[in-house]
Scaffold this active site. Structure first.
Site, PDB file in Angstrom:
ATOM      1  N   THR A  72       0.896  -1.161   0.000  1.00 36.66           N
ATOM      2  CA  THR A  72       0.000   0.000   0.000  1.00 36.66           C
ATOM      3  C   THR A  72       0.933   1.208   0.000  1.00 36.66           C
ATOM      4  O   THR A  72       2.015   1.151   0.603  1.00 36.66           O
ATOM      5  CB  THR A  72      -0.929   0.036   1.236  1.00 36.66           C
ATOM      6  OG1 THR A  72      -0.122   0.159   2.403  1.00 36.66           O
ATOM      7  CG2 THR A  72      -1.792  -1.218   1.331  1.00 36.66           C
ATOM      8  N   HIS A  73       0.542   2.248  -0.689  1.00 31.44           N
ATOM      9  CA  HIS A  73       1.425   3.417  -0.872  1.00 31.44           C
ATOM     10  C   HIS A  73       2.757   3.010  -1.499  1.00 31.44           C
ATOM     11  O   HIS A  73       3.767   3.672  -1.289  1.00 31.44           O
ATOM     12  CB  HIS A  73       1.680   4.145   0.452  1.00 31.44           C
ATOM     13  CG  HIS A  73       0.438   4.443   1.232  1.00 31.44           C
ATOM     14  ND1 HIS A  73      -0.210   5.654   1.199  1.00 31.44           N
ATOM     15  CD2 HIS A  73      -0.301   3.652   2.048  1.00 31.44           C
ATOM     16  CE1 HIS A  73      -1.277   5.611   1.974  1.00 31.44           C
ATOM     17  NE2 HIS A  73      -1.363   4.404   2.499  1.00 31.44           N
ATOM     18  N   SER A 128      17.073  -3.004 -27.032  1.00 33.08           N
ATOM     19  CA  SER A 128      17.501  -1.625 -27.253  1.00 33.08           C
ATOM     20  C   SER A 128      18.495  -1.612 -28.404  1.00 33.08           C
ATOM     21  O   SER A 128      19.282  -2.537 -28.571  1.00 33.08           O
ATOM     22  CB  SER A 128      18.169  -1.092 -25.984  1.00 33.08           C
ATOM     23  OG  SER A 128      19.072  -0.053 -26.311  1.00 33.08           O
ATOM     24  N   LYS A 149      19.336  -5.003 -22.789  1.00 33.19           N
ATOM     25  CA  LYS A 149      17.954  -4.650 -22.468  1.00 33.19           C
ATOM     26  C   LYS A 149      16.909  -5.637 -22.970  1.00 33.19           C
ATOM     27  O   LYS A 149      17.015  -6.168 -24.058  1.00 33.19           O
ATOM     28  CB  LYS A 149      17.615  -3.265 -23.043  1.00 33.19           C
ATOM     29  CG  LYS A 149      18.336  -2.108 -22.392  1.00 33.19           C
ATOM     30  CD  LYS A 149      18.014  -1.952 -20.912  1.00 33.19           C
ATOM     31  CE  LYS A 149      16.660  -1.361 -20.641  1.00 33.19           C
ATOM     32  NZ  LYS A 149      16.531   0.014 -21.104  1.00 33.19           N
ATOM     33  N   ASN A 155      12.893  -4.950 -22.816  1.00 32.68           N
ATOM     34  CA  ASN A 155      11.927  -3.960 -22.347  1.00 32.68           C
ATOM     35  C   ASN A 155      10.484  -4.454 -22.518  1.00 32.68           C
ATOM     36  O   ASN A 155      10.145  -5.022 -23.541  1.00 32.68           O
ATOM     37  CB  ASN A 155      12.099  -2.653 -23.122  1.00 32.68           C
ATOM     38  CG  ASN A 155      13.486  -2.070 -22.953  1.00 32.68           C
ATOM     39  OD1 ASN A 155      14.063  -2.148 -21.875  1.00 32.68           O
ATOM     40  ND2 ASN A 155      14.032  -1.502 -24.022  1.00 32.68           N
ATOM     41  N   GLU A 191       4.001  -1.385 -21.595  1.00 37.16           N
ATOM     42  CA  GLU A 191       4.127   0.081 -21.569  1.00 37.16           C
ATOM     43  C   GLU A 191       3.121   0.734 -22.518  1.00 37.16           C
ATOM     44  O   GLU A 191       2.508   1.758 -22.189  1.00 37.16           O
ATOM     45  CB  GLU A 191       5.552   0.495 -21.942  1.00 37.16           C
ATOM     46  CG  GLU A 191       6.573   0.084 -20.905  1.00 37.16           C
ATOM     47  CD  GLU A 191       7.993   0.277 -21.430  1.00 37.16           C
ATOM     48  OE1 GLU A 191       8.531   1.370 -21.230  1.00 37.16           O
ATOM     49  OE2 GLU A 191       8.547  -0.648 -22.046  1.00 37.16           O
ATOM     50  N   TYR A 207     -29.850  16.460 -34.642  1.00 39.04           N
ATOM     51  CA  TYR A 207     -28.566  16.226 -35.314  1.00 39.04           C
ATOM     52  C   TYR A 207     -27.831  17.527 -35.635  1.00 39.04           C
ATOM     53  O   TYR A 207     -28.426  18.478 -36.157  1.00 39.04           O
ATOM     54  CB  TYR A 207     -28.774  15.425 -36.613  1.00 39.04           C
ATOM     55  CG  TYR A 207     -27.438  15.109 -37.280  1.00 39.04           C
ATOM     56  CD1 TYR A 207     -26.682  14.018 -36.858  1.00 39.04           C
ATOM     57  CD2 TYR A 207     -26.927  15.927 -38.279  1.00 39.04           C
ATOM     58  CE1 TYR A 207     -25.444  13.744 -37.429  1.00 39.04           C
ATOM     59  CE2 TYR A 207     -25.690  15.652 -38.857  1.00 39.04           C
ATOM     60  CZ  TYR A 207     -24.959  14.563 -38.430  1.00 39.04           C
ATOM     61  OH  TYR A 207     -23.735  14.299 -38.987  1.00 39.04           O
ATOM     62  N   GLN A 246     -20.669  14.038 -36.227  1.00 32.34           N
ATOM     63  CA  GLN A 246     -19.953  13.163 -37.154  1.00 32.34           C
ATOM     64  C   GLN A 246     -18.679  12.603 -36.531  1.00 32.34           C
ATOM     65  O   GLN A 246     -18.252  11.504 -36.855  1.00 32.34           O
ATOM     66  CB  GLN A 246     -19.614  13.940 -38.440  1.00 32.34           C
ATOM     67  CG  GLN A 246     -18.782  13.174 -39.444  1.00 32.34           C
ATOM     68  CD  GLN A 246     -18.857  13.762 -40.842  1.00 32.34           C
ATOM     69  OE1 GLN A 246     -19.831  13.541 -41.551  1.00 32.34           O
ATOM     70  NE2 GLN A 246     -17.861  14.532 -41.220  1.00 32.34           N
TER      71      GLN A 246
END
Ligand code: ARG
Length: 467
Positions: A166-167, A288, A294, A296, A301, A328, A333
């Protein structure tokens, strides 16, 4: 009905309007006004509703049976052409104009009778609703597939213990299954919300005409049955401008995307070297161009980032609706631009998320190693409560022990027995048993808790929700 307007440079354009105009539209107007680039994908639904409308016009005595059948066959031929890859030409203003033009090519002048008693206002509302009803079924399946992966991974992770935060501070030990399932239930609520949005979409606008209702006695009940709507709109002015269902879908998508972004964030931080609770697979990660080491978590993400787009889509629609005059207006649109964007985004993100989660490796050793005894401070207080202390008093005593350990730079369970008895007279020799992570989890078999029995029940509930 056809051949009035002239699009610059493209000879005679097929138009659904233009009789009252002496000159054709400016190219800069066409560029702004034409929506074919966005609404082209509505064609299967526009064809469907147009066929139903042709039957309705026959039923109302406007078309002969022969004319109605010719138009229906013509629309089928149009669908075949579009299915085969026929693309719009620059002068097609929107999907309705495109289909009208192709219908003329297929059946000639009788095509000009199809637009009797209808407007693109009730037409586009109907097509968009049909599209939405269909799209939400696919979206429901895609969410369900991700939920299935969560359940499968949770079953595997049931015996693993990890810290709950938590936090973003270590809080208490939980089963890793409990953490995973914490991301299952929000998605289940998302599905319920999107089902409700589908019910909102399933109200038929066709027959509302431009704004005041059709002047021909077309049976809307017949249209409703043919097109699979649950109900008929009760007010034509409302019907041509009601985009509540779009707002509901966009809210459903924005919230679901928010849930995915949260789940993605958990996985991303748990995949860092610092946490190391999970290791990303290769099929949904990238490397990368510079740093050879790397791997990733790009899919996650992008999922996290996509929530921003969904939120933007919802905001754009709500802002569009705000302060519009009745019925309308062309502002509407753009409803499709945001609707399609959000649904497309979810359609891309969900399978990639499911794939990414499916190939993640859990690292139970790293999870276990993060379970420092301080996480069982609550259990230590509960120990005192079971021996007769009030919780407030117990909380204070354990707090003093925590401070003492912190000052000495050691873990709670490394404090000498003397410190415990000094902190509270009810501490006995067995006090350190309360600092076991396994025991802490085992004690939490309350419904919805992280105890082994409760998690097993929860897994059953999750499986039942998917049936
Ligand atoms: N392309 C238009 C839309 O998506 C169709 C409705 C046009 N209505 C009109 N009165 N010009 O909203």
């Amino acid at each position: 009905m056809s051949g009035h307007g002239v699009a610059a440079g493209s000879g005679k354009a097929h138009k659904l309007w233009g009789g009252r105009f002496a000159s054709g539209p400016a190219p800069a107007f066409d560029a702004l006004n034409n929506s074919i680039g966005v609404d082209f994908r509505l064609w299967p639904f526009d064809v469907r509703l147009s066929k139903a409308w042709a039957v309705g016009l026959w039923n109302a005595g406007v078309l002969t049976l022969d004319e109605s059948r010719t138009i229906e066959r013509g629309l089928d031929a149009v669908a075949v052409r579009l299915e085969a890859g026929e693309t719009p030409i620059p002068s097609d203003e929107d999907v309705h104009t495109l289909i009208d033009r192709l219908l003329h090519e297929e059946v000639g002048d009788v095509a000009a009778k199809l637009h009797t008693g209808r407007s693109r206002n009730d037409q586009v509302a109907t097509a968009t609703r049909l599209w939405t009803m269909d799209a939400l079924q696919h979206l429901d399946l895609a969410i369900r597939e991700l939920q299935q992966v969560i359940v499968d991974r949770a079953a595997e992770a049931e015996p693993m213990l990890m810290p709950a935060y938590t936090h973003l501070q270590r809080a208490q030990p939980v089963s890793a299954a409990h953490w995973l399932l914490a991301h299952f239930w929000p998605l289940d609520r998302d599905r319920a919300r999107l089902r409700a949005a589908a019910r909102s979409a399933a109200v038929l606008p066709l027959g509302s005409g431009a704004v005041a209702g059709s002047a021909y006695p077309v049976s809307r009940t017949l249209l409703q049955g043919t097109l699979g709507f649950d109900a008929i709109s009760p007010n034509s002015m409302d019907a041509v401008s009601d985009r509540d269902f779009v707002a509901e879908v966009l809210f459903g998508c924005a919230l679901a995307a928010g849930h995915l972004s949260r789940f993605a964030e958990d996985l991303i931080i748990y995949g860092t070297s610092e946490f190391g609770f999970v290791r990303f697979g290769e099929r949904f990660s990238s490397g990368s161009s510079m740093m050879p080491q790397k791997r990733n978590p790009d899919a996650l993400e992008i999922a996290r980032g996509s929530a921003a787009r969904a939120l933007g889509d919802l905001t754009a629609l709500l802002a569009t609706i705000k302060g519009l005059p009745s019925s309308y207006n062309k502002d509407l649109q753009d409803d499709k631009r945001v609707l399609f964007d959000a649904v497309d985004m979810m359609t891309l993100v969900l399978p990639a998320f499911a794939g990414s989660l499916g190939e993640i490796r859990f690292r139970p050793d790293r999870m276990r190693a993060a379970l420092s005894s301080g996480l069982m401070a609550t259990d230590l207080a509960d120990y005192l409560v079971r021996r007769g202390a009030t919780f407030r008093e117990a909380h204070g005593a354990v707090g003093r022990l925590v401070r003492e350990a912190e000052e000495q730079g050691i873990e709670l369970d490394a404090l000498p027995a003397a410190s415990f008895s000094a902190a509270h007279h009810l501490f006995g020799a067995d006090a350190s048993d309360a600092l076991s992570a396994e025991r802490s989890v085992e004690l939490r078999n309350v419904d919805g808790g992280t105890g082994p029995d409760a998690v097993r029940t929860q897994l059953d509930q999750a499986r039942a929700a998917l049936r």
